[in-house]
Design a protein around this motif. Structure first.
Motif, PDB file in Angstrom:
ATOM      1  N   LYS A  81       0.643  -1.042  -0.228  1.00  0.00           N
ATOM      2  CA  LYS A  81       0.031  -0.364   0.034  1.00  0.00           C
ATOM      3  C   LYS A  81       0.977   1.357   0.352  1.00  0.00           C
ATOM      4  CE  LYS A  81      -3.747   1.066   1.345  1.00  0.00           C
ATOM      5  NZ  LYS A  81      -5.497   0.981   2.752  1.00  0.00           N
ATOM      6  N   TRP A  82       2.054   1.174   0.327  1.00  0.00           N
ATOM      7  CA  TRP A  82       2.915   2.328   0.197  1.00  0.00           C
ATOM      8  C   TRP A  82       2.944   3.041  -1.377  1.00  0.00           C
ATOM      9  CZ3 TRP A  82       4.451   5.111   4.292  1.00  0.00           C
ATOM     10  CH2 TRP A  82       4.228   4.689   5.376  1.00  0.00           C
ATOM     11  N   ALA A  83       3.030   1.921  -2.203  1.00  0.00           N
ATOM     12  CA  ALA A  83       3.192   2.569  -3.565  1.00  0.00           C
ATOM     13  C   ALA A  83       1.732   3.622  -3.752  1.00  0.00           C
ATOM     14  CB  ALA A  83       2.912   1.556  -4.306  1.00  0.00           C
ATOM     15  N   LEU A  84       0.768   3.370  -3.382  1.00  0.00           N
ATOM     16  CA  LEU A  84      -0.627   3.999  -3.270  1.00  0.00           C
ATOM     17  C   LEU A  84       0.569   5.545  -3.016  1.00  0.00           C
ATOM     18  CD1 LEU A  84      -3.443   2.636  -2.306  1.00  0.00           C
ATOM     19  CD2 LEU A  84      -3.001   3.426  -5.258  1.00  0.00           C
ATOM     20  N   VAL A  85       1.191   5.680  -1.813  1.00  0.00           N
ATOM     21  CA  VAL A  85       1.796   6.724  -0.843  1.00  0.00           C
ATOM     22  C   VAL A  85       2.402   7.287  -1.413  1.00  0.00           C
ATOM     23  CG1 VAL A  85       2.550   7.533   1.382  1.00  0.00           C
ATOM     24  CG2 VAL A  85       0.744   5.823   1.496  1.00  0.00           C
ATOM     25  N   LEU A  86       3.428   6.885  -2.122  1.00  0.00           N
ATOM     26  CA  LEU A  86       4.287   7.249  -3.183  1.00  0.00           C
ATOM     27  C   LEU A  86       4.185   8.115  -4.329  1.00  0.00           C
ATOM     28  CD1 LEU A  86       6.753   4.229  -2.846  1.00  0.00           C
ATOM     29  CD2 LEU A  86       6.763   7.117  -1.571  1.00  0.00           C
ATOM     30  N   ALA A  87       2.617   7.353  -4.783  1.00  0.00           N
ATOM     31  CA  ALA A  87       2.293   7.896  -6.596  1.00  0.00           C
ATOM     32  C   ALA A  87       1.414   9.150  -5.749  1.00  0.00           C
ATOM     33  CB  ALA A  87       0.972   6.147  -6.703  1.00  0.00           C
ATOM     34  N   ASN A 104      -8.738  11.284  -5.125  1.00  0.00           N
ATOM     35  CA  ASN A 104      -8.184  12.053  -4.253  1.00  0.00           C
ATOM     36  C   ASN A 104      -8.990  11.860  -2.666  1.00  0.00           C
ATOM     37  OD1 ASN A 104      -4.997  12.574  -4.317  1.00  0.00           O
ATOM     38  ND2 ASN A 104      -6.087  14.005  -6.521  1.00  0.00           N
ATOM     39  N   PHE A 105     -10.303  12.288  -2.979  1.00  0.00           N
ATOM     40  CA  PHE A 105     -11.134  12.271  -1.636  1.00  0.00           C
ATOM     41  C   PHE A 105     -11.394  10.859  -0.916  1.00  0.00           C
ATOM     42  CE2 PHE A 105     -15.737  12.490   0.130  1.00  0.00           C
ATOM     43  CZ  PHE A 105     -15.659  13.299   0.587  1.00  0.00           C
ATOM     44  N   SER A 106     -11.557   9.579  -1.971  1.00  0.00           N
ATOM     45  CA  SER A 106     -11.625   8.918  -2.022  1.00  0.00           C
ATOM     46  C   SER A 106     -10.714   7.552  -0.788  1.00  0.00           C
ATOM     47  CB  SER A 106     -11.762   7.749  -2.797  1.00  0.00           C
ATOM     48  OG  SER A 106     -10.849   7.917  -4.382  1.00  0.00           O
ATOM     49  N   LEU A 107      -9.385   8.332  -2.157  1.00  0.00           N
ATOM     50  CA  LEU A 107      -8.009   7.815  -1.322  1.00  0.00           C
ATOM     51  C   LEU A 107      -8.155   8.557   0.250  1.00  0.00           C
ATOM     52  CD1 LEU A 107      -5.033   8.457  -3.690  1.00  0.00           C
ATOM     53  CD2 LEU A 107      -5.858   6.223  -2.829  1.00  0.00           C
ATOM     54  N   MET A 108      -8.512   9.764   0.668  1.00  0.00           N
ATOM     55  CA  MET A 108      -8.548  10.697   1.759  1.00  0.00           C
ATOM     56  C   MET A 108      -9.105   9.885   2.980  1.00  0.00           C
ATOM     57  SD  MET A 108      -9.668  14.127   3.253  1.00  0.00           S
ATOM     58  CE  MET A 108     -11.037  13.812   3.009  1.00  0.00           C
ATOM     59  N   CYS A 109     -10.578   9.651   2.217  1.00  0.00           N
ATOM     60  CA  CYS A 109     -11.437   8.256   3.694  1.00  0.00           C
ATOM     61  C   CYS A 109     -10.946   6.997   3.852  1.00  0.00           C
ATOM     62  CB  CYS A 109     -12.810   8.872   2.303  1.00  0.00           C
ATOM     63  SG  CYS A 109     -13.590  10.254   2.440  1.00  0.00           S
ATOM     64  N   GLY A 111      -8.208   6.125   3.585  1.00  0.00           N
ATOM     65  CA  GLY A 111      -6.419   6.570   4.866  1.00  0.00           C
ATOM     66  C   GLY A 111      -7.136   6.902   6.621  1.00  0.00           C
ATOM     67  N   LEU A 112      -8.695   7.546   6.040  1.00  0.00           N
ATOM     68  CA  LEU A 112      -8.814   7.718   7.777  1.00  0.00           C
ATOM     69  C   LEU A 112     -10.018   6.856   8.147  1.00  0.00           C
ATOM     70  CD1 LEU A 112      -9.785  11.531   6.895  1.00  0.00           C
ATOM     71  CD2 LEU A 112      -8.349  11.450   8.348  1.00  0.00           C
ATOM     72  N   ILE A 113     -10.135   6.621   7.645  1.00  0.00           N
ATOM     73  CA  ILE A 113     -11.374   4.810   7.942  1.00  0.00           C
ATOM     74  C   ILE A 113     -10.078   3.629   8.453  1.00  0.00           C
ATOM     75  CG2 ILE A 113     -12.908   3.480   7.259  1.00  0.00           C
ATOM     76  CD1 ILE A 113     -14.257   5.827   5.343  1.00  0.00           C
ATOM     77  N   TRP A 114      -9.358   3.666   7.779  1.00  0.00           N
ATOM     78  CA  TRP A 114      -8.286   2.526   7.884  1.00  0.00           C
ATOM     79  C   TRP A 114      -7.746   2.670   9.117  1.00  0.00           C
ATOM     80  CZ3 TRP A 114      -9.644  -2.056   7.267  1.00  0.00           C
ATOM     81  CH2 TRP A 114     -10.294  -2.949   6.489  1.00  0.00           C
ATOM     82  N   THR A 115      -7.163   3.955   9.318  1.00  0.00           N
ATOM     83  CA  THR A 115      -6.209   4.533  10.372  1.00  0.00           C
ATOM     84  C   THR A 115      -6.948   4.167  11.497  1.00  0.00           C
ATOM     85  OG1 THR A 115      -4.971   6.122   8.915  1.00  0.00           O
ATOM     86  CG2 THR A 115      -5.043   6.107  11.425  1.00  0.00           C
ATOM     87  N   ARG A 116      -7.331   4.759  11.925  1.00  0.00           N
ATOM     88  CA  ARG A 116      -8.633   4.367  13.116  1.00  0.00           C
ATOM     89  C   ARG A 116      -9.246   2.946  12.959  1.00  0.00           C
ATOM     90  NH1 ARG A 116     -10.675   3.446  17.751  1.00  0.00           N
ATOM     91  NH2 ARG A 116     -12.468   3.735  17.818  1.00  0.00           N
ATOM     92  N   TRP A 117      -9.054   2.051  12.193  1.00  0.00           N
ATOM     93  CA  TRP A 117      -9.935   0.531  12.148  1.00  0.00           C
ATOM     94  C   TRP A 117      -8.814  -0.247  12.782  1.00  0.00           C
ATOM     95  CZ3 TRP A 117     -13.410  -1.915  12.738  1.00  0.00           C
ATOM     96  CH2 TRP A 117     -13.885  -2.978  12.207  1.00  0.00           C
ATOM     97  N   CYS A 118      -6.984   0.272  12.138  1.00  0.00           N
ATOM     98  CA  CYS A 118      -6.460  -0.502  12.299  1.00  0.00           C
ATOM     99  C   CYS A 118      -6.038  -0.400  14.065  1.00  0.00           C
ATOM    100  CB  CYS A 118      -4.806  -0.089  11.577  1.00  0.00           C
ATOM    101  SG  CYS A 118      -5.193  -0.596  10.160  1.00  0.00           S
ATOM    102  N   VAL A 131       1.203   3.287   7.379  1.00  0.00           N
ATOM    103  CA  VAL A 131       0.312   3.866   5.585  1.00  0.00           C
ATOM    104  C   VAL A 131      -0.847   4.011   5.493  1.00  0.00           C
ATOM    105  CG1 VAL A 131       0.175   1.415   5.305  1.00  0.00           C
ATOM    106  CG2 VAL A 131       0.756   2.609   3.620  1.00  0.00           C
ATOM    107  N   ASN A 132      -2.013   3.858   6.719  1.00  0.00           N
ATOM    108  CA  ASN A 132      -3.035   4.920   5.700  1.00  0.00           C
ATOM    109  C   ASN A 132      -3.064   6.530   6.825  1.00  0.00           C
ATOM    110  OD1 ASN A 132      -4.429   2.818   4.968  1.00  0.00           O
ATOM    111  ND2 ASN A 132      -4.227   1.188   7.102  1.00  0.00           N
ATOM    112  N   PHE A 133      -2.205   6.384   8.100  1.00  0.00           N
ATOM    113  CA  PHE A 133      -2.170   7.802   7.635  1.00  0.00           C
ATOM    114  C   PHE A 133      -1.616   9.020   7.272  1.00  0.00           C
ATOM    115  CE2 PHE A 133       0.417  10.876  10.241  1.00  0.00           C
ATOM    116  CZ  PHE A 133      -0.587  12.049  10.889  1.00  0.00           C
ATOM    117  N   PHE A 134       0.090   8.175   6.554  1.00  0.00           N
ATOM    118  CA  PHE A 134      -0.042   9.118   5.721  1.00  0.00           C
ATOM    119  C   PHE A 134      -0.247   9.025   3.809  1.00  0.00           C
ATOM    120  CE2 PHE A 134       3.546   8.100   7.897  1.00  0.00           C
ATOM    121  CZ  PHE A 134       4.290   9.198   7.701  1.00  0.00           C
ATOM    122  N   LEU A 135      -0.887   7.901   3.779  1.00  0.00           N
ATOM    123  CA  LEU A 135      -2.401   8.483   2.468  1.00  0.00           C
ATOM    124  C   LEU A 135      -3.254   9.188   3.001  1.00  0.00           C
ATOM    125  CD1 LEU A 135      -3.175   6.897  -0.532  1.00  0.00           C
ATOM    126  CD2 LEU A 135      -4.419   5.164   1.150  1.00  0.00           C
ATOM    127  N   ALA A 136      -3.815   8.960   4.098  1.00  0.00           N
ATOM    128  CA  ALA A 136      -5.174  10.197   4.772  1.00  0.00           C
ATOM    129  C   ALA A 136      -4.580  11.752   4.947  1.00  0.00           C
ATOM    130  CB  ALA A 136      -5.967   9.804   5.313  1.00  0.00           C
TER     131      ALA A 136
END
Length: 167
Positions: A81-87, A104-109, A111-118, A131-136
């Motif tokens: 998933k770090w590939a998404l962050v690097l992209a 970008n809105f879907s990537l932000m959402c 990242g936020l949802i999965w950061t909490r879920w982790c 990785v989800n935090f940085f994606l957000a």
């Protein structure tokens, strides 16, 4: 063609000690000197790094056998998933008008949802949370750029309309 086992069976005498006669390189005196070089009074030679190797082996063993260790999907999914962050980071160099707000809105959402879920799931996966935090963060940065571009574009359009009305 002969089976591999027959070929290896025929070659065995070549590998036995003394099959080709005495070796000119290793006579008994040279063998004794070689042994004495690496043994000191009957004790085997040991480097000082063996303790460090033992600690690194235990670290690797812990990482391998962990619930979120190297051999599980809990490790490899965040790594991929770090590939998404690097992209997303590479998209910071693109002009804002070429960026997709919906993407970008879907990537932000995500990242936020999965950061909490982790932090809710078991086992807690800090690598996935990171990785989800940085994606957000990347999604927020891109949405901010898109929004600021659209606002400046509207201000420019209003200025053009006002200039035409005055003329």
């Amino acid at each position: 063609m002969a089976p591999t086992s027959n070929i290896l069976r025929a070659a065995r005498p070549l590998f036995r000690q003394g099959a080709a006669g005495p070796s000119p390189f290793f006579n008994s005196q040279a063998q004794q000197m070689f042994r004495n070089q690496f043994r000191q009074q009957g004790k085997r030679w040991q480097s000082t790094a063996s303790g460090e190797q033992q600690q690194s082996a235990s670290w690797f063993k812990k990482a391998w056998e962990s619930e979120v260790g190297i051999k599980t999907v809990h490790f490899w999914a965040p790594v991929m998933k770090w590939a998404l962050v690097l992209a997303g980071i590479s998209d910071l160099a693109r002009p804002a008008e070429k960026l997709s707000f919906a993407q970008n809105f879907s990537l932000m959402c995500t990242g936020l949802i999965w950061t909490r879920w982790c932090f809710v799931i078991t086992p807690k996966n800090m690598l996935l949370a990171a990785v989800n935090f940085f994606l957000a963060l990347v999604g927020i940065a891109q949405i901010t750029r898109i929004t600021m571009h659209n606002m400046s574009k509207k201000d420019g359009d209003e200025a053009v309309v006002e200039a035409k009305a005055k003329a």
